[in-house]
Enzyme design. Sequence first.
Site, PDB file in Angstrom:
ATOM      1  N   LYS A  73       0.798  -1.234   0.000  1.00 30.89           N
ATOM      2  CA  LYS A  73       0.000   0.000   0.000  1.00 30.89           C
ATOM      3  C   LYS A  73       0.833   1.288   0.000  1.00 30.89           C
ATOM      4  O   LYS A  73       0.370   2.320  -0.446  1.00 30.89           O
ATOM      5  CB  LYS A  73      -0.939   0.017   1.212  1.00 30.89           C
ATOM      6  CG  LYS A  73      -2.053  -1.004   1.102  1.00 30.89           C
ATOM      7  CD  LYS A  73      -3.006  -0.891   2.261  1.00 30.89           C
ATOM      8  CE  LYS A  73      -4.006  -2.030   2.209  1.00 30.89           C
ATOM      9  NZ  LYS A  73      -5.093  -1.878   3.170  1.00 30.89           N
ATOM     10  N   ASP A 109     -10.107   2.261   1.789  1.00 29.36           N
ATOM     11  CA  ASP A 109     -10.177   1.593   3.102  1.00 29.36           C
ATOM     12  C   ASP A 109     -11.017   2.384   4.098  1.00 29.36           C
ATOM     13  O   ASP A 109     -11.721   1.809   4.926  1.00 29.36           O
ATOM     14  CB  ASP A 109      -8.768   1.410   3.685  1.00 29.36           C
ATOM     15  CG  ASP A 109      -8.031   0.248   3.038  1.00 29.36           C
ATOM     16  OD1 ASP A 109      -8.682  -0.681   2.536  1.00 29.36           O
ATOM     17  OD2 ASP A 109      -6.781   0.286   3.030  1.00 29.36           O
ATOM     18  N   GLY A 134      -1.576   1.715  12.881  1.00 25.35           N
ATOM     19  CA  GLY A 134      -0.903   1.334  11.639  1.00 25.35           C
ATOM     20  C   GLY A 134      -1.688   1.832  10.433  1.00 25.35           C
ATOM     21  O   GLY A 134      -2.409   2.826  10.526  1.00 25.35           O
ATOM     22  N   ALA A 136      -4.284   0.511   8.723  1.00 24.66           N
ATOM     23  CA  ALA A 136      -5.743   0.453   8.864  1.00 24.66           C
ATOM     24  C   ALA A 136      -6.207   1.511   9.865  1.00 24.66           C
ATOM     25  O   ALA A 136      -7.277   2.116   9.701  1.00 24.66           O
ATOM     26  CB  ALA A 136      -6.176  -0.938   9.301  1.00 24.66           C
ATOM     27  N   ASN A 155      -2.671   2.732  21.366  1.00 26.15           N
ATOM     28  CA  ASN A 155      -1.718   1.897  20.626  1.00 26.15           C
ATOM     29  C   ASN A 155      -0.626   1.392  21.554  1.00 26.15           C
ATOM     30  O   ASN A 155      -0.247   2.068  22.511  1.00 26.15           O
ATOM     31  CB  ASN A 155      -1.102   2.700  19.469  1.00 26.15           C
ATOM     32  CG  ASN A 155      -0.460   1.791  18.444  1.00 26.15           C
ATOM     33  OD1 ASN A 155      -1.060   0.816  18.008  1.00 26.15           O
ATOM     34  ND2 ASN A 155       0.764   2.083  18.066  1.00 26.15           N
ATOM     35  N   ARG A 156      -0.146   0.179  21.247  1.00 25.53           N
ATOM     36  CA  ARG A 156       0.947  -0.415  22.029  1.00 25.53           C
ATOM     37  C   ARG A 156       2.145   0.526  22.066  1.00 25.53           C
ATOM     38  O   ARG A 156       2.696   0.818  23.112  1.00 25.53           O
ATOM     39  CB  ARG A 156       1.324  -1.759  21.388  1.00 25.53           C
ATOM     40  CG  ARG A 156       2.468  -2.462  22.056  1.00 25.53           C
ATOM     41  CD  ARG A 156       2.704  -3.806  21.393  1.00 25.53           C
ATOM     42  NE  ARG A 156       3.050  -3.679  19.977  1.00 25.53           N
ATOM     43  CZ  ARG A 156       3.297  -4.710  19.177  1.00 25.53           C
ATOM     44  NH1 ARG A 156       3.211  -5.941  19.646  1.00 25.53           N
ATOM     45  NH2 ARG A 156       3.606  -4.512  17.920  1.00 25.53           N
ATOM     46  N   LYS A 160       3.567   6.209  18.165  1.00 26.17           N
ATOM     47  CA  LYS A 160       2.752   6.123  16.947  1.00 26.17           C
ATOM     48  C   LYS A 160       1.343   6.645  17.183  1.00 26.17           C
ATOM     49  O   LYS A 160       0.757   7.311  16.325  1.00 26.17           O
ATOM     50  CB  LYS A 160       2.718   4.681  16.435  1.00 26.17           C
ATOM     51  CG  LYS A 160       3.948   4.363  15.580  1.00 26.17           C
ATOM     52  CD  LYS A 160       4.117   2.894  15.326  1.00 26.17           C
ATOM     53  CE  LYS A 160       3.167   2.356  14.279  1.00 26.17           C
ATOM     54  NZ  LYS A 160       3.388   0.879  14.102  1.00 26.17           N
ATOM     55  N   TYR A 219     -10.827  -9.827   9.870  1.00 18.60           N
ATOM     56  CA  TYR A 219     -11.895 -10.666   9.315  1.00 18.60           C
ATOM     57  C   TYR A 219     -11.485 -12.133   9.254  1.00 18.60           C
ATOM     58  O   TYR A 219     -10.342 -12.475   9.433  1.00 18.60           O
ATOM     59  CB  TYR A 219     -12.381 -10.151   7.966  1.00 18.60           C
ATOM     60  CG  TYR A 219     -11.474 -10.383   6.786  1.00 18.60           C
ATOM     61  CD1 TYR A 219     -10.622  -9.390   6.343  1.00 18.60           C
ATOM     62  CD2 TYR A 219     -11.494 -11.590   6.095  1.00 18.60           C
ATOM     63  CE1 TYR A 219      -9.803  -9.592   5.255  1.00 18.60           C
ATOM     64  CE2 TYR A 219     -10.680 -11.800   4.996  1.00 18.60           C
ATOM     65  CZ  TYR A 219      -9.830 -10.794   4.581  1.00 18.60           C
ATOM     66  OH  TYR A 219      -9.027 -11.000   3.503  1.00 18.60           O
ATOM     67  N   GLY A 239     -15.207  -7.617  10.485  1.00 11.48           N
ATOM     68  CA  GLY A 239     -14.227  -7.205   9.481  1.00 11.48           C
ATOM     69  C   GLY A 239     -14.669  -7.485   8.049  1.00 11.48           C
ATOM     70  O   GLY A 239     -14.192  -6.847   7.109  1.00 11.48           O
ATOM     71  N   GLN A 246     -14.829  -1.531   1.236  1.00  8.72           N
ATOM     72  CA  GLN A 246     -13.695  -0.990   0.485  1.00  8.72           C
ATOM     73  C   GLN A 246     -13.745  -1.545  -0.941  1.00  8.72           C
ATOM     74  O   GLN A 246     -13.380  -0.882  -1.892  1.00  8.72           O
ATOM     75  CB  GLN A 246     -12.350  -1.223   1.206  1.00  8.72           C
ATOM     76  CG  GLN A 246     -11.927  -2.665   1.458  1.00  8.72           C
ATOM     77  CD  GLN A 246     -11.320  -3.336   0.241  1.00  8.72           C
ATOM     78  OE1 GLN A 246     -10.651  -2.687  -0.538  1.00  8.72           O
ATOM     79  NE2 GLN A 246     -11.587  -4.626   0.076  1.00  8.72           N
TER      80      GLN A 246
HETATM   81  P1  ATR Z   1      -2.074  -2.496   9.224  1.00  9.65           P
HETATM   82  O1  ATR Z   1      -1.622  -1.845   7.964  1.00  9.65           O
HETATM   83  O2  ATR Z   1      -2.887  -3.753   9.008  1.00  9.65           O
HETATM   84  O3  ATR Z   1      -2.757  -1.559  10.167  1.00  9.65           O
HETATM   85  P2  ATR Z   1       0.421  -2.302  10.666  1.00  9.65           P
HETATM   86  O4  ATR Z   1       0.670  -0.998  10.018  1.00  9.65           O
HETATM   87  O5  ATR Z   1       1.543  -3.272  10.785  1.00  9.65           O
HETATM   88  O6  ATR Z   1      -0.745  -3.088   9.922  1.00  9.65           O
HETATM   89  O7  ATR Z   1      -0.201  -2.018  12.118  1.00  9.65           O
HETATM   90  C1  ATR Z   1      -0.453  -3.019  13.009  1.00  9.65           C
HETATM   91  C2  ATR Z   1      -1.101  -2.439  14.278  1.00  9.65           C
HETATM   92  O8  ATR Z   1      -1.358  -3.530  15.170  1.00  9.65           O
HETATM   93  C3  ATR Z   1      -0.208  -1.483  15.037  1.00  9.65           C
HETATM   94  O9  ATR Z   1      -1.023  -0.522  15.677  1.00  9.65           O
HETATM   95  C4  ATR Z   1       0.481  -2.400  16.052  1.00  9.65           C
HETATM   96  O10 ATR Z   1       0.947  -1.745  17.214  1.00  9.65           O
HETATM   97  P3  ATR Z   1       2.431  -1.073  17.240  1.00  9.65           P
HETATM   98  O11 ATR Z   1       2.297   0.258  16.550  1.00  9.65           O
HETATM   99  O12 ATR Z   1       2.774  -0.949  18.668  1.00  9.65           O
HETATM  100  O13 ATR Z   1       3.341  -2.024  16.499  1.00  9.65           O
HETATM  101  C5  ATR Z   1      -0.668  -3.302  16.401  1.00  9.65           C
HETATM  102  N1  ATR Z   1      -0.239  -4.598  16.947  1.00  9.65           N
HETATM  103  C6  ATR Z   1       0.254  -5.650  16.264  1.00  9.65           C
HETATM  104  N2  ATR Z   1       0.507  -6.703  17.086  1.00  9.65           N
HETATM  105  C7  ATR Z   1       0.158  -6.290  18.337  1.00  9.65           C
HETATM  106  C8  ATR Z   1       0.165  -6.926  19.635  1.00  9.65           C
HETATM  107  N3  ATR Z   1       0.572  -8.172  19.800  1.00  9.65           N
HETATM  108  N4  ATR Z   1      -0.293  -6.196  20.667  1.00  9.65           N
HETATM  109  C9  ATR Z   1      -0.729  -4.932  20.509  1.00  9.65           C
HETATM  110  N5  ATR Z   1      -0.766  -4.285  19.328  1.00  9.65           N
HETATM  111  C10 ATR Z   1      -0.330  -4.949  18.250  1.00  9.65           C
END
Ligand code: ATR
Length: 269
Positions: A73, A109, A134, A136, A155-156, A160, A219, A239, A246
């Site tokens: 993307k 999206d 991220g 999405a 967010n974790r 970000k 989904y 999902g 989309q």
């Molecule tokens: P996408 O394009 O599908 O959104 P991405 O850009 O890789 O994929 O984003 C993934 C999201 O899931 C992020 O918000 C990620 O958190 P971080 O920014 O901290 O990496 C979150 N994520 C993925 N695995 C996770 C986990 N085990 N616990 C909490 N958040 C998680």
Amino acid sequence: MKITAQTKICMVIGDPVEHSLSPQMHNAGYVALHVDDEYVYVACRIDINQIENFVKGIRAMNIQGVSCTIPHKLVVMPFLDEIDEVAKKIGAVNTIVNENGKLIGYNTDWLGILKPLEKITKLENKTVALIGAGGAGRAAAYAVKSQKAKLMIFNRTFDKAQALAEEFGAEAHTLADIENVKDSDIIINTTSVGLKNKNETILPKQYITNNHIIFDAVYGEETQLVKDAKEKHAQIISGIEMLLYQGVEQFKLFTGYDAPVEIMRKSLL
Ligand code: ATR
């Protein structure tokens, strides 16, 4: 099969792509509208290092439309002729349309988030808790703010969340503050938690109430989040609805025809 020498090719690219439901969804739409002689939709696994060559291939083969999933993307953007304003704001392209040789990048999206929500509620003045920051998550933030809703981002990785919150005008939180979702009307999960392990959830059940609308962008099979939301009698959006809407928008961009939404939904279930 109605494919002829005049049939236009559309496709989804990703890596991997074999799990994609987009071919069955778009082709079901072509059959329903009796345009399966005009269009066919396939899937191609494209290595991320081949993306520039792939875009040359779109031009050489005069491919009509391309849906982009992970990880394409962002990387595809520099090779296109034009990026639509919304896709620029979201910072990602999930749709490429070949308009008489000009390749234009769009993002649909955000409509995958907005349309299913709009079917059950107005977003204006509602408070939305968005989990994930991220790709999405960015599309969801754009959708929510386009309707003037209040946005909290969890967010974790806090940095970000904070960067996205500053860009779109929202409050940023880490997952340690997740109980603050109690102040929201709508909770949207855009993290990948629940994707591979169906028993995992990003949101402890105790924070879900029957006043919440829970949208899980993951989904596939019923996720733990959806199961918990059902148990708590919350309203649920799965999902599949995001994938559907989309795609509905892409269908129109690729063919010019209005998508047969119900038939496309059925093809996904
Ligand atoms: P996408 O394009 O599908 O959104 P991405 O850009 O890789 O994929 O984003 C993934 C999201 O899931 C992020 O918000 C990620 O958190 P971080 O920014 O901290 O990496 C979150 N994520 C993925 N695995 C996770 C986990 N085990 N616990 C909490 N958040 C998680």
